[in-house]
Design an enzyme around this catalytic site. Sequence first.
Site, PDB file in Angstrom:
ATOM      1  N   HIS A  63       0.837  -1.401   0.111  1.00 23.34           N
ATOM      2  CA  HIS A  63      -0.034  -0.106   0.012  1.00 23.34           C
ATOM      3  C   HIS A  63       0.750   1.205  -0.144  1.00 23.34           C
ATOM      4  O   HIS A  63       2.052   1.169   0.228  1.00 23.34           O
ATOM      5  CB  HIS A  63      -0.908  -0.034   1.350  1.00 23.34           C
ATOM      6  CG  HIS A  63      -0.240   0.005   2.598  1.00 23.34           C
ATOM      7  ND1 HIS A  63       0.503  -0.989   3.120  1.00 23.34           N
ATOM      8  CD2 HIS A  63      -0.293   0.883   3.504  1.00 23.34           C
ATOM      9  CE1 HIS A  63       0.972  -0.550   4.194  1.00 23.34           C
ATOM     10  NE2 HIS A  63       0.483   0.678   4.771  1.00 23.34           N
ATOM     11  N   HIS A  65       1.424   3.937   1.858  1.00 23.48           N
ATOM     12  CA  HIS A  65       1.901   4.791   3.143  1.00 23.48           C
ATOM     13  C   HIS A  65       3.320   4.484   3.011  1.00 23.48           C
ATOM     14  O   HIS A  65       4.098   3.704   2.677  1.00 23.48           O
ATOM     15  CB  HIS A  65       1.339   3.701   4.489  1.00 23.48           C
ATOM     16  CG  HIS A  65      -0.212   4.405   4.709  1.00 23.48           C
ATOM     17  ND1 HIS A  65      -1.006   3.723   5.503  1.00 23.48           N
ATOM     18  CD2 HIS A  65      -0.988   5.404   4.252  1.00 23.48           C
ATOM     19  CE1 HIS A  65      -2.162   4.279   5.579  1.00 23.48           C
ATOM     20  NE2 HIS A  65      -2.002   5.357   4.879  1.00 23.48           N
ATOM     21  N   ASP A  67       5.872   4.129   5.039  1.00 22.77           N
ATOM     22  CA  ASP A  67       6.710   3.426   5.640  1.00 22.77           C
ATOM     23  C   ASP A  67       6.588   1.947   4.898  1.00 22.77           C
ATOM     24  O   ASP A  67       7.404   0.914   5.249  1.00 22.77           O
ATOM     25  CB  ASP A  67       6.387   2.941   7.204  1.00 22.77           C
ATOM     26  CG  ASP A  67       4.913   2.634   7.569  1.00 22.77           C
ATOM     27  OD1 ASP A  67       4.236   3.112   6.529  1.00 22.77           O
ATOM     28  OD2 ASP A  67       4.619   1.901   8.480  1.00 22.77           O
ATOM     29  N   HIS A  68       6.146   2.054   3.937  1.00 21.33           N
ATOM     30  CA  HIS A  68       6.086   0.697   2.937  1.00 21.33           C
ATOM     31  C   HIS A  68       6.526   0.930   1.684  1.00 21.33           C
ATOM     32  O   HIS A  68       6.841  -0.117   0.817  1.00 21.33           O
ATOM     33  CB  HIS A  68       4.314   0.149   3.027  1.00 21.33           C
ATOM     34  CG  HIS A  68       4.057  -0.469   4.308  1.00 21.33           C
ATOM     35  ND1 HIS A  68       4.207  -1.637   4.705  1.00 21.33           N
ATOM     36  CD2 HIS A  68       3.672   0.294   5.360  1.00 21.33           C
ATOM     37  CE1 HIS A  68       3.894  -1.982   5.774  1.00 21.33           C
ATOM     38  NE2 HIS A  68       3.451  -0.870   6.418  1.00 21.33           N
ATOM     39  N   HIS A 272       5.780  -5.274  12.344  1.00 15.53           N
ATOM     40  CA  HIS A 272       5.213  -3.795  12.380  1.00 15.53           C
ATOM     41  C   HIS A 272       4.768  -3.414  13.764  1.00 15.53           C
ATOM     42  O   HIS A 272       3.850  -2.823  13.898  1.00 15.53           O
ATOM     43  CB  HIS A 272       3.932  -3.981  11.357  1.00 15.53           C
ATOM     44  CG  HIS A 272       3.494  -2.628  10.878  1.00 15.53           C
ATOM     45  ND1 HIS A 272       2.596  -1.893  11.371  1.00 15.53           N
ATOM     46  CD2 HIS A 272       4.124  -1.801   9.873  1.00 15.53           C
ATOM     47  CE1 HIS A 272       2.438  -0.673  10.836  1.00 15.53           C
ATOM     48  NE2 HIS A 272       3.486  -0.864   9.814  1.00 15.53           N
TER      49      HIS A 272
END
Length: 305
Positions: A63, A65, A67-68, A272
């Site tokens: 996705h 966001h 941090d990904h 996570h």
Amino acid sequence: MSSIKLTILGCHSATPRVNAFPTAQYLEINNSHFLIDCGEGTQRQMRKYKVGFTKIDHIFISHLHGDHFYGLVGLLSTYGILSRDKELHIYGPKGIKDVTLLQLKISQSHAKYKMIFHELSSKKSELIFEDDKVSVSTIPLHHRVYTNGYLFVEKEKPRKLNMLNISGYPEIGRADYLNIKAGKDVVLSSGEIVQNSELTTAPAKPLSFAFCSDTSYKPDIIPIIKNVDLLYHEATFLEDREDLAIKTKHTTAKQAAKIAKDSVVKQLVIGHYSGRYKDLSLFKKEAQEIFENTELAEPGKVFSV
């Protein structure tokens, strides 16, 4: 020899910290190599843990966001500096192509290799990649933005030759081995049919890995990941902050373990973690109350099946 080798590059939530790196994983399955998510610092972690840059031809982003995927454009730029010429396939939510190419354009990062974007929008599980070694399907998740997990499944290997039994038939030569491994019977010059089951043994069961990125507790993924050999599932909070997990559409360690138990998976890896927790062993303790074979994701840790 293991057919699955998962290297954790990053496994923490939100922002990078001195000893905490956002989500990124390197998967080797049936001699194929994939990068899953690409948070900030992924390149550094790849070098630190000796992950082969050139082996990766497919990148899967769960996705959009930061941090990904905030490490993606940096990695693509590095490929350009390293004079990569092989095409690179990038899978992710609709919008990943625009946001990535814009950054490369504005920064004048000129890559000579071809980037092929596969933008996803379906809320149902779909097959998105397949070759003669592995298949990859989406696992629809429920987060604050459109999110998918990914299911990687080995293709069934050829049957194994039973050389002891084959030696009893002088007519059968090396030229026949490929057909025999493919499951075919052998017809002798006399007309006798030698059943394939007499000449081979069944190959090992194909292995599988499921990556479940950021998501609220979502039991309807269970039929998709049923019986997988290795499951990674986010576990941002402990049970004491289930209210916050619901609000932010994340999962607790206990909920991740329940998904693993109900899916009858072989092993669970959780990660996570929220930065509010200092003692990560509490995540393992909470999960193991539900599902014993649980391990914590840690940067540099390798899980093999």
